[in-house]
Design a protein around this motif. Structure first.
Motif, PDB file in Angstrom:
ATOM      1  N   ILE A 134      23.582  -0.736  -5.617  1.00 23.21           N
ATOM      2  CA  ILE A 134      24.906  -0.308  -5.163  1.00 23.21           C
ATOM      3  C   ILE A 134      25.887  -0.418  -6.325  1.00 23.21           C
ATOM      4  N   ASN A 135      26.599   0.653  -6.581  1.00 24.88           N
ATOM      5  CA  ASN A 135      27.679   0.638  -7.563  1.00 24.88           C
ATOM      6  C   ASN A 135      28.987   0.342  -6.825  1.00 24.88           C
ATOM      7  N   LEU A 136      29.389  -0.942  -6.793  1.00 21.67           N
ATOM      8  CA  LEU A 136      30.613  -1.314  -6.096  1.00 21.67           C
ATOM      9  C   LEU A 136      31.827  -0.667  -6.753  1.00 21.67           C
ATOM     10  N   ARG A 137      31.829  -0.675  -8.049  1.00 22.84           N
ATOM     11  CA  ARG A 137      32.835   0.024  -8.845  1.00 22.84           C
ATOM     12  C   ARG A 137      32.126   0.600 -10.049  1.00 22.84           C
ATOM     13  N   GLU A 138      32.839   1.312 -10.865  1.00 24.18           N
ATOM     14  CA  GLU A 138      32.219   1.926 -12.033  1.00 24.18           C
ATOM     15  C   GLU A 138      31.624   0.880 -12.961  1.00 24.18           C
ATOM     16  N   ASN A 139      32.205  -0.321 -12.976  1.00 23.01           N
ATOM     17  CA  ASN A 139      31.752  -1.369 -13.884  1.00 23.01           C
ATOM     18  C   ASN A 139      31.095  -2.545 -13.162  1.00 23.01           C
ATOM     19  N   ILE A 140      30.854  -2.432 -11.847  1.00 18.93           N
ATOM     20  CA  ILE A 140      30.230  -3.519 -11.081  1.00 18.93           C
ATOM     21  C   ILE A 140      29.039  -2.952 -10.316  1.00 18.93           C
ATOM     22  N   LYS A 141      27.857  -3.539 -10.556  1.00 23.88           N
ATOM     23  CA  LYS A 141      26.633  -3.056  -9.932  1.00 23.88           C
ATOM     24  C   LYS A 141      25.846  -4.215  -9.334  1.00 23.88           C
ATOM     25  N   VAL A 142      25.185  -3.933  -8.210  1.00 18.91           N
ATOM     26  CA  VAL A 142      24.337  -4.914  -7.530  1.00 18.91           C
ATOM     27  C   VAL A 142      22.994  -4.255  -7.232  1.00 18.91           C
ATOM     28  N   ASN A 143      21.919  -4.975  -7.522  1.00 22.91           N
ATOM     29  CA  ASN A 143      20.573  -4.482  -7.233  1.00 22.91           C
ATOM     30  C   ASN A 143      19.790  -5.563  -6.495  1.00 22.91           C
ATOM     31  N   LEU A 144      19.137  -5.180  -5.416  1.00 23.05           N
ATOM     32  CA  LEU A 144      18.324  -6.090  -4.613  1.00 23.05           C
ATOM     33  C   LEU A 144      16.937  -5.478  -4.447  1.00 23.05           C
ATOM     34  N   ALA A 145      15.899  -6.292  -4.654  1.00 23.51           N
ATOM     35  CA  ALA A 145      14.520  -5.815  -4.513  1.00 23.51           C
ATOM     36  C   ALA A 145      13.703  -6.843  -3.747  1.00 23.51           C
ATOM     37  N   ILE A 146      12.845  -6.364  -2.862  1.00 22.84           N
ATOM     38  CA  ILE A 146      11.938  -7.209  -2.083  1.00 22.84           C
ATOM     39  C   ILE A 146      10.522  -6.679  -2.285  1.00 22.84           C
ATOM     40  N   ASN A 147       9.600  -7.575  -2.620  1.00 26.23           N
ATOM     41  CA  ASN A 147       8.208  -7.209  -2.842  1.00 26.23           C
ATOM     42  C   ASN A 147       7.312  -8.008  -1.904  1.00 26.23           C
ATOM     43  N   GLY A 148       6.244  -7.402  -1.476  1.00 23.30           N
ATOM     44  CA  GLY A 148       5.252  -8.075  -0.647  1.00 23.30           C
ATOM     45  C   GLY A 148       3.863  -7.565  -0.965  1.00 23.30           C
ATOM     46  N   ALA A 149       2.864  -8.431  -0.850  1.00 14.47           N
ATOM     47  CA  ALA A 149       1.489  -8.025  -1.128  1.00 14.47           C
ATOM     48  C   ALA A 149       0.529  -8.958  -0.419  1.00 14.47           C
ATOM     49  N   ILE A 150      -0.546  -8.405   0.103  1.00 15.36           N
ATOM     50  CA  ILE A 150      -1.645  -9.188   0.649  1.00 15.36           C
ATOM     51  C   ILE A 150      -2.936  -8.592   0.114  1.00 15.36           C
ATOM     52  N   GLY A 151      -3.922  -9.448  -0.109  1.00 13.55           N
ATOM     53  CA  GLY A 151      -5.184  -8.966  -0.656  1.00 13.55           C
ATOM     54  C   GLY A 151      -6.337  -9.860  -0.270  1.00 13.55           C
ATOM     55  N   THR A 152      -7.520  -9.279  -0.231  1.00 20.82           N
ATOM     56  CA  THR A 152      -8.755 -10.009   0.077  1.00 20.82           C
ATOM     57  C   THR A 152      -9.824  -9.591  -0.921  1.00 20.82           C
ATOM     58  N   THR A 153     -10.516 -10.581  -1.483  1.00 18.59           N
ATOM     59  CA  THR A 153     -11.596 -10.326  -2.424  1.00 18.59           C
ATOM     60  C   THR A 153     -12.831 -11.092  -1.992  1.00 18.59           C
ATOM     61  N   LYS A 154     -13.977 -10.413  -1.980  1.00 16.65           N
ATOM     62  CA  LYS A 154     -15.249 -11.041  -1.630  1.00 16.65           C
ATOM     63  C   LYS A 154     -16.158 -11.032  -2.852  1.00 16.65           C
ATOM     64  N   SER A 155     -16.840 -12.155  -3.050  1.00 16.14           N
ATOM     65  CA  SER A 155     -17.739 -12.269  -4.191  1.00 16.14           C
ATOM     66  C   SER A 155     -18.918 -13.159  -3.813  1.00 16.14           C
ATOM     67  N   PHE A 156     -19.513 -13.823  -4.802  1.00 12.39           N
ATOM     68  CA  PHE A 156     -20.744 -14.572  -4.603  1.00 12.39           C
ATOM     69  C   PHE A 156     -20.512 -16.062  -4.842  1.00 12.39           C
ATOM     70  N   ALA A 157     -21.556 -16.835  -4.649  1.00 13.27           N
ATOM     71  CA  ALA A 157     -21.477 -18.283  -4.859  1.00 13.27           C
ATOM     72  C   ALA A 157     -22.724 -18.730  -5.601  1.00 13.27           C
ATOM     73  N   GLY A 158     -22.686 -18.649  -6.914  1.00 18.08           N
ATOM     74  CA  GLY A 158     -23.808 -19.088  -7.729  1.00 18.08           C
ATOM     75  C   GLY A 158     -24.880 -18.043  -7.936  1.00 18.08           C
ATOM     76  N   VAL A 159     -24.658 -16.797  -7.506  1.00 10.59           N
ATOM     77  CA  VAL A 159     -25.632 -15.718  -7.670  1.00 10.59           C
ATOM     78  C   VAL A 159     -24.992 -14.614  -8.503  1.00 10.59           C
ATOM     79  N   ASN A 160     -25.760 -14.098  -9.464  1.00 11.67           N
ATOM     80  CA  ASN A 160     -25.297 -12.989 -10.292  1.00 11.67           C
ATOM     81  C   ASN A 160     -26.274 -11.828 -10.111  1.00 11.67           C
ATOM     82  N   PRO A 161     -26.032 -10.934  -9.135  1.00  9.05           N
ATOM     83  CA  PRO A 161     -27.009  -9.885  -8.808  1.00  9.05           C
ATOM     84  C   PRO A 161     -27.378  -8.980  -9.978  1.00  9.05           C
TER      85      PRO A 161
END
Length: 746
Positions: free
Chosen positions: A482-509
């Motif tokens: 948002i440009n409140l005035r020509e010389n005053i600016k405000v920026n707001l950002a929100i980030n979100g992420a979810i992830g799942t990873t599956k792997s092995f336990a002591g095995v290298n196929p």
């Protein structure tokens, strides 16, 4: 009338008719069009040919063979019978119809000269001057001067353009000299010549030290799900080394070598001015936990590459003047995208990548027939084994040992030997796969004079080539400026992420498939798993060590594994107030919450548990057998769990000074105060007796009072049972606070 040109730029040097006639060319054509002939002559001579396409399009059937003849004579021969004539003006050859000779002879040529400068009256070399609507023009020399000669025409408009400057159009009204002053194009200058250091944006020509800036659009690759993998080979002095080919693993990055042998060697990641925290370290003392540690991710695993605008890599010691000693490994500054003014953009991008599975034809490895032949030749040559082979029908050495001891008849030996020779197990087919990886991103962005907004959602699914390995990630981002005035600016950002990873336990196929003999069968003749015997050590049962333990990699993959789930929420707030053209106040605040939950297990049916805690194969011993009493863990396996959270905030107050003196001197300075705090909580736990296929239950280990060792080692007191019964738990909490007051010249 439509005009055709072969060259885009006219030369500066005058060439008279005399030199034109002396220009030597070679020509060998048969039944060619005049258009093609002119193309050849232009390429050899360097002259520009100007003509009407209507006049030359129907001229065909030109046949001529000359060697080292003057261009003037060759052109006259080519135009015989065409009704066309030509005339020369400096480096320009004009073709016209003979019936318009009088009107063309009356046509004048104009010559325009001038110079191009910027607002500071500095000459600008390389500025392009083009005739509007045509592809003919010239460019300024090193002193900003130019010369342009062309036929006189109505409504002649010249266009002056240069990267980072506003283009100008000037209408020709008969003047011989046209001088131009070009102004900077602010929007383009921000993109081309401004570099983000994380704390501030600095004009490129004011930057000190070594750095590289890349646009993400230029390095985007569908095969890579994260931005750190895409940087491989893109930045001079940066080494991006893959730690594993598995999905979900993060590469190691080194910038200009290694700055420490024992400490952290990773660079600092800065996203929109906020330093990203390192992931919580994990105790990886066993193979089971090491596999899980490899898929935890790094500081920017949550970041969607489609949300990134540019990346700047600060490489040398000058980065430590901004970020302190932590920057000795380098700094990677990420700037995210913003909406384009006066435009609503709705974008979808989808990437698909197919990776074929590896095949034995790509490697120089023995098949089963070659492996049996090699073993027989080694035996006939009198070579000795380092250890006596375990007696079994699943390896040639074990089968031969059984035959020599009379455990199998000659007929059975030949039968099993021929089966091993012909089995030719394709471990690569059993353990790997052809993968289809895909990612999708939807974004909505726009901007006006007062408002700037961006919303994006991304999904990525990355299956590893090894069966059982894969990663999924869902990201979201919303930003509002948002440009409140020509010389005053405000920026707001929100980030979100979810992830799942599956792997092995002591095995290298993959490693197993490339290092295991293809003469070992994976299945019995009835279709059940074939467990071949491998040597092992179990201190509480020396009798079991003599016959080995059964192993089948497919069974091992079914009864072991690891999984990691990540979640992140972060918010950034930026406020800027420009008091004067040369003085600006900036506030940056950031908060993030990151959670990681992982588990790694080995089931009771796995060989890993059998060789470590039992001493015999699953289900092969009854409770009345003495071996049963020598087992630490007759039932169940082991489970490792890790739950960690990281909470951090960052507050920055900055006063930026940037002023130019006497047009040639400029001073950039920053006075800043920063407060940063990170709190990490980690809970690690190992439990024994885990039975996954019985509803994730836990079974008690052997009662110490009933334990009877059959080996060369006895328990003292509770011994290992102290861990088996009480489990192993490690809980840690760590808080790092950082306060910095600094003044720096940039």
């Amino acid at each position: 009338m439509k005009m055709g040109f072969f060259l885009l730029v006219l030369g500066f040097t005058s060439v008279h008719a005399t030199s034109f006639s002396q220009q030597k060319v070679n020509l060998d054509v048969k039944n060619e069009t005049l258009l093609h002939v002119l193309d050849i002559l232009q390429e050899q001579s360097g002259y520009t040919f100007l003509f009407s396409s209507e006049d030359v399009k129907d001229v065909k059937g030109i046949s001529l063979q000359v060697q080292g003849e003057g261009l003037f004579d060759v052109l006259k021969k080519c135009l015989v019978g065409t009704g066309l004539v030509f005339e020369i003006n400096e480096h320009l050859v004009v073709l016209r119809r003979e019936d318009v000779k009088n009107s063309m002879q009356q046509r004048k040529y104009i010559r325009i000269v001038g110079n191009v400068t910027d607002l500071r009256k500095q000459p600008m070399p390389g500025v392009t001057i083009m005739v509007k609507g045509l592809t003919v023009g010239t460019a300024t020399d090193m002193n900003g001067k130019y010369t342009l000669s062309l036929p006189e025409m109505k409504n002649l408009i010249l266009v002056y353009s240069f990267v980072g400057m506003e283009s100008q159009e000037v209408k020709y009204t008969g003047q011989d000299t046209i001088n131009i002053v070009l102004k900077e194009a602010v929007s383009e200058m921000d993109e081309v010549t401004v570099v983000s250091t994380g704390y501030s944006n600095v004009n490129r020509r004011d930057m000190v030290g070594a750095y590289t800036t890349v646009k993400v659009d230029d390095i985007m690759m569908a095969a890579y799900p994260t931005i750190d993998q895409m940087l491989q080979g893109q930045v001079p002095g940066m080494i991006v080394r893959s730690t594993s080919a598995r999905a979900g693993t993060s590469p190691k990055i080194q910038i200009r070598g290694t700055s420490t042998l024992l400490g952290n060697q990773d660079p600092i990641w800065v996203v929109d001015g906020i330093i990203q925290d390192d992931p919580i370290s994990m105790n990886a003392s066993t193979d089971m936990t090491q596999d899980m540690k490899d898929i935890l991710g790094n500081q920017i695993s949550w970041l969607n590459p489609n949300d990134i605008e540019t990346i700047t890599v600060l490489k040398d010691a000058s980065a430590t003047a901004i970020y302190g000693s932590r920057a000795s490994n380098g700094v990677i500054v990420v700037t995210t995208k913003k909406g384009k003014i006066d435009r609503l953009s709705i974008n979808y991008s989808g990437n698909f990548a197919i990776s074929p599975r590896p095949r034995y034809s790509q490697f120089k490895l023995m098949n089963s027939q070659e492996r049996i032949q090699f073993s027989e030749e080694a035996y006939e040559a009198g070579l000795y084994y380092q250890e006596e082979p375990l007696q079994q029908i699943y390896t040639y050495e074990g089968l031969l040992n059984m035959y020599q001891r009379g455990e199998v008849s000659p007929q059975d030996f030949v039968y099993h030997r021929n089966r091993l020779e012909s089995v030719n197990t394709d471990w690569l087919d059993l353990l790997t796969r052809t993968t289809l990886n895909h990612s999708h991103n939807v974004s909505v962005s726009g901007a006006s004079e007062k408002l700037n907004y961006t919303v994006s959602v991304g999904y990525n699914k990355n299956d590893g080539q090894e069966k059982g390995n894969g990663a999924e990630r869902l990201t979201g981002r919303a930003s509002l400026g948002i440009n409140l005035r020509e010389n005053i600016k405000v920026n707001l950002a929100i980030n979100g992420a979810i992830g799942t990873t599956k792997s092995f336990a002591g095995v290298n196929p993959l490693d197993y498939a490339l290092s295991t003999s293809r003469a070992i069968p994976a299945f019995n003749e009835d279709g059940s798993y074939a467990f071949y015997r491998i040597p092992f050590t179990y201190n509480y049962n020396s009798e079991a060590e003599a016959i080995g333990i059964g192993y089948n990699v497919l069974n091992e993959l079914e009864n072991t594994g690891s999984k990691v789930k990540n979640g992140l929420v972060s918010m950034n707030l930026n406020f800027s107030w420009k008091f004067l053209d040369w003085l600006e106040y900036q506030f940056t605040g950031g908060y993030s919450y990151n959670s990681t939950n992982g588990n790694s297990y080995r089931g009771e049916r796995s060989t890993a548990v059998a060789r470590t805690y039992r001493g015999y194969d699953y289900g092969s011993v009854e409770p009345t057998n003495p071996w049963f009493k020598a087992a630490l863990l007759p039932f169940g396996g082991e489970l490792f769990t890790s739950a960690s959270t990281t909470t951090s905030y960052n507050i920055q107050n900055k006063l930026l000074f940037s002023k130019q003196f006497n047009e040639n001197h400029r001073l950039n300075a920053m006075i800043a105060m920063e407060i940063r705090s990170t709190t990490s909580n980690n809970d690690e736990n190992i439990r024994w007796g885990y039975v996954k296929d019985r509803g994730n239950k836990f079974v008690s280990p052997t009662n110490p009072s009933k334990f009877e060792s059959l080996g060369n080692k006895n328990l003292t007191g509770f011994g290992i049972f102290d861990q088996l019964y009480n489990n192993r738990t490690a809980v840690s909490e760590q808080t790092n606070n950082f306060l910095c007051n600094s003044g720096r010249f940039l």
